[in-house]
Design a protein around this motif. Structure first.
Motif, PDB file in Angstrom:
ATOM      1  N   ARG A  69     -21.123  31.194 -50.398  1.00 49.49           N
ATOM      2  CA  ARG A  69     -20.323  31.542 -51.564  1.00 49.49           C
ATOM      3  C   ARG A  69     -19.825  30.024 -52.286  1.00 49.49           C
ATOM      4  N   LEU A  70     -19.776  30.206 -53.457  1.00 44.14           N
ATOM      5  CA  LEU A  70     -19.105  28.838 -54.187  1.00 44.14           C
ATOM      6  C   LEU A  70     -17.895  29.096 -54.444  1.00 44.14           C
ATOM      7  N   GLU A  71     -16.835  28.059 -54.183  1.00 46.67           N
ATOM      8  CA  GLU A  71     -15.517  28.065 -54.222  1.00 46.67           C
ATOM      9  C   GLU A  71     -15.148  27.058 -55.204  1.00 46.67           C
ATOM     10  N   LEU A  72     -14.309  27.307 -56.210  1.00 45.67           N
ATOM     11  CA  LEU A  72     -13.735  26.389 -57.273  1.00 45.67           C
ATOM     12  C   LEU A  72     -12.305  26.425 -57.270  1.00 45.67           C
ATOM     13  N   ARG A  73     -11.772  25.315 -57.695  1.00 42.28           N
ATOM     14  CA  ARG A  73     -10.410  25.062 -58.064  1.00 42.28           C
ATOM     15  C   ARG A  73     -10.116  24.248 -59.103  1.00 42.28           C
ATOM     16  N   GLY A  74      -9.314  24.815 -59.925  1.00 38.38           N
ATOM     17  CA  GLY A  74      -9.068  23.906 -61.222  1.00 38.38           C
ATOM     18  C   GLY A  74      -7.805  24.592 -61.999  1.00 38.38           C
ATOM     19  N   ARG A  75      -7.693  24.200 -63.048  1.00 33.68           N
ATOM     20  CA  ARG A  75      -6.521  24.642 -64.033  1.00 33.68           C
ATOM     21  C   ARG A  75      -6.733  24.926 -65.449  1.00 33.68           C
ATOM     22  N   PHE A  76      -6.234  25.759 -65.990  1.00 29.68           N
ATOM     23  CA  PHE A  76      -6.070  25.778 -67.500  1.00 29.68           C
ATOM     24  C   PHE A  76      -4.751  24.933 -68.139  1.00 29.68           C
TER      25      PHE A  76
END
Length: 296
Positions: A69-76
């Motif tokens: 699975r692709l796991e992404l972490r970020g922010r708006f």
């Protein structure tokens, strides 16, 4: 979770690097600048079956690649931070496959998990996004749907469509109206058409045979005996469907609508006619695919 001054400073500072951030797309949503994930985890595993032998020996069977699975972490960040996060939340809730592109990847994915944290009164929403990747062959644009699965889909649809219609006709009102057919014209009552030993029963049995073989998961293109059995069953189903179509058409033409019962008789025959025509089309497509497999 409290938001520290350093977190906000880092978020604001990232805006200055927006021009060098490659965009990320998820469905119709385009993430650019500060919205681009800080972290994207990519990988997978090779599925192995290990047989351990006496004396410490091993026999290892490689079953194929299993993309992780692709796991992404970020922010708006900014006044639209929460509304942007909610767009992804709606995609997750829909459960539909969406397009995804980032870091040289271009895939159709499912959103397995999406969580965001409301911070700084909504001005900052950090998020974690987990995506399920398709099988390796599907990623390369190759169809991994086997012949058996394709035939199973069509025969299942045909069987379900007929069964649903007959279930409605069998509730009582249509069947009772169909019995009146012998009085108001030279037609076959619905009760006889959908009962045991009828053309419908023969079609249903034939489609169940095809569906059962197709759902076995075997590669039918390499199994001549299976192809032959399916071909015979499809022939029986097609003949039965054509019989139903002819009889229902005759009934609709011959029944004179003079009261509510005759109207229901026509409606019931029309419903069965429609289902039979749709199913005949699916059976025809299945036969075409089967003939193509035979010629390979």
């Amino acid at each position: 979770m409290a938001t520290g001054l350093l977190d906000i400073e880092n978020a604001i500072g990232a805006i200055g690097h927006s021009a060098s951030s490659s965009p990320v797309t998820l469905g119709s949503l385009v993430l650019t600048g500060i919205e681009v994930p800080d972290r994207l985890q990519v990988g997978g595993r090779q599925m192995l079956v290990v047989h351990r032998l006496p004396g410490g020996g091993k026999i290892i069977d490689a079953l194929g690649n299993d993309p992780g699975r692709l796991e992404l972490r970020g922010r708006f960040f900014g006044p639209d931070a929460q509304s942007r996060a909610q767009e992804i939340e709606r995609l997750r809730i829909s459960g539909e496959q969406v397009s995804f592109s980032a870091a040289g990847l271009s895939l159709q994915v499912w959103i397995v998990q999406f969580v965001y944290t409301y911070e700084a009164k909504g001005a900052l929403c950090s998020y974690i996004l987990t995506l399920e990747r398709p099988a390796e062959g599907e990623q390369n644009g190759e169809s991994t749907t086997s012949l058996s699965e394709f035939l199973g889909e069509d025969t299942s649809s045909a069987l379900q469509g007929l069964s649903d219609t007959v279930s409605e006709l069998s509730t009582g009102i249509f069947t009772a109206a169909g019995q009146v057919g012998t009085i108001i014209g030279q037609v076959t009552p619905l009760a006889t058409m959908i009962g045991a030993g009828s053309a419908f029963a023969g079609v249903s049995n034939a489609l169940e045979v095809v569906n059962g073989v197709a759902q076995s998961g075997s590669n039918l293109a390499n199994t001549p005996s299976a192809l032959s059995g399916i071909s015979n069953s499809l022939g029986i189903a097609k003949a039965g469907l054509n019989s139903i179509i002819d009889q229902c058409s005759l009934n609709v033409d011959n029944i004179n609508i003079t009261n509510s019962q005759s109207f229901l008789a026509v409606s019931g025959n029309a419903a069965l006619l429609s289902a039979a025509v749709d199913s005949e089309g699916l059976v025809g497509r299945t036969q075409a695919v089967l003939e193509g497999a035979k010629s390979i």
